[in-house]
Design an enzyme around this catalytic site. Structure first.
Site, PDB file in Angstrom:
ATOM      1  N   ASP A  41      13.251 -28.346 -12.051  1.00  0.00           N
ATOM      2  CA  ASP A  41      12.517 -28.963 -10.952  1.00  0.00           C
ATOM      3  C   ASP A  41      11.043 -28.949 -11.341  1.00  0.00           C
ATOM      4  O   ASP A  41      10.345 -27.960 -11.148  1.00  0.00           O
ATOM      5  CB  ASP A  41      12.746 -28.190  -9.652  1.00  0.00           C
ATOM      6  N   LYS A  50       2.756 -34.857  -6.257  1.00  0.00           N
ATOM      7  CA  LYS A  50       1.781 -33.909  -6.801  1.00  0.00           C
ATOM      8  C   LYS A  50       1.075 -34.475  -8.035  1.00  0.00           C
ATOM      9  O   LYS A  50      -0.145 -34.471  -8.109  1.00  0.00           O
ATOM     10  CB  LYS A  50       2.468 -32.579  -7.117  1.00  0.00           C
ATOM     11  N   TRP A  99      10.740 -22.133  -4.028  1.00  0.00           N
ATOM     12  CA  TRP A  99      11.491 -23.358  -4.303  1.00  0.00           C
ATOM     13  C   TRP A  99      12.732 -23.086  -5.133  1.00  0.00           C
ATOM     14  O   TRP A  99      13.779 -23.727  -4.927  1.00  0.00           O
ATOM     15  CB  TRP A  99      10.583 -24.392  -4.953  1.00  0.00           C
TER      16      TRP A  99
END
Length: 361
Positions: free
Chosen positions: A172, A196, A102
């Site tokens: 992030d 999440k 990511w």
């Protein structure tokens, strides 16, 4: 109906009390005679819900007053591009700390809008450890420093907030937000896809220092400019009302659990239990991540013989353990231990793993 133990990396498990409350309120929210999804986002009832959700999040994270809290549509990937659009001007550079899939994608998506400097990377070590802080090549003139505190695929996590000087730190936090207390004042901008630890997919929560909203960057449509969303209380356009509602319920649930200090202790205990089972398996299971870089949220592991992978997945699902297949980039298995995954789920997983090793070892 029987709910199973869900170890999905995302969209992930939601707290059962949150789902049960949403179920009760689905057709008639707070006596309105309609679902929360059917009400105007500009009506008094939903505006009150939105404000309460923001206040609860601010309380949980102790968000300072000089930070705006935004509830935006989309996913974190969208903001890989939108962050440099908002924080960097023509000719600016930004530092990226790349510690997994990511972080790598964030840097790639930013490249059309800012000069990306890979200030540190652990790619040469297959993202199995974090790059030591003393090796980072930071630029004090950078528009910001971006990093991913927790990488879901490779299972690495920063266990403290890196020092980057006066340059705004951008994080992030899609996979570790609300997993324990943090010092928000150490960051310039935090963003997180909801699916999440917050709620359903399609919602992004952002916490941004207000002075950064005033940066002169480049011409762009209002819909892309964070300052416009902040000025309109995240209602520049019709927001994801269902996601916002469920996020608010999750924040209330977290407060009822005792807040983020309690949640952090639970998450540490869950991860310790699973890593202990892996490390004590005499090599039947293995986690490849450096000990000081292991994630509390996402635990990848392999079996000593990959020929057993299919049997492990088939038998674990039959035992009520869902979504344990590892990401295709690394293979093997992965158990995601987000806030809504209780200790009992990890105990069930560890029990199954020991039984499976006994039968196949």
């Amino acid at each position: 109906m029987s709910r199973l133990w869900n170890f999905s990396a995302g969209p992930a498990a939601l707290p059962q009390p949150v789902l049960e409350r949403a179920q009760r309120e689905l057709l008639d929210w707070q006596g309105c005679g309609a679902s929360v999804m059917e009400l105007s986002h500009r009506g008094k009832a939903f505006m009150g819900l939105a404000k309460q959700a923001e206040n609860d999040l601010r309380e949980l994270l102790a968000v300072p007053e000089n930070y705006a809290v935004l509830f935006l549509q989309g996913g974190a990937t969208q903001h890989f591009a939108q962050i440099p659009m908002n924080l960097a001007g023509d000719g600016d550079s930004a530092d990226y700390i790349v510690t997994g899939h990511w972080g790598e994608k964030a840097a790639s998506e930013a490249a059309p809008y800012v000069k990306v400097n890979a200030a540190a990377s652990s790619k040469d070590e297959h993202y199995m450890r974090l790059p030591p802080r003393e090796t980072w090549q930071l630029d004090e003139r950078a528009a910001y420093v971006h990093y991913t505190p927790n990488e879901t695929i490779h299972g690495v996590e920063f266990h403290d907030i890196p020092q980057v000087g006066d340059v705004p730190l951008v994080a992030d936090m899609s996979s570790d937000i609300l997993s324990g207390p943090i010092d928000v004042s150490r960051f310039g901008l935090i963003y997180a896809g909801a699916q999440k630890n917050i709620g359903p997919s399609g919602l992004v929560v952002m916490i941004v220092r207000r002075d950064l909203l005033e940066r002169a960057t480049r011409p762009m449509a209002k819909i892309f400019r964070y300052a416009e969303h902040a000025a309109n209380d995240s209602m520049l356009n019709t927001p994801n009302t269902w996601g916002w509602y469920l996020a608010g319920l999750t924040f209330q649930w977290l407060k009822e659990q005792g807040g983020l200090a309690t949640i952090g202790e639970r998450n540490t205990a869950k991860a310790a239990l699973l890593y202990g089972a892996i490390d004590d398996s005499n090599g039947f299971y293995r986690n490849p991540v450096a000990l000081d870089s292991r994630s509390r949220m996402n635990v990848p592991f392999t079996l000593h013989d990959s020929a057993l992978d299919a049997d492990f997945l088939k038998e674990s699902e039959a035992a009520g353990l869902l979504a344990l297949k590892g990401h295709k980039a690394v293979g093997g298995m992965r158990a995601s231990l987000y806030n809504a995954v209780p200790l009992e789920a990890v105990q069930a997983l560890v029990g199954f793993m020991r039984d499976f090793a006994h039968r196949h070892g």
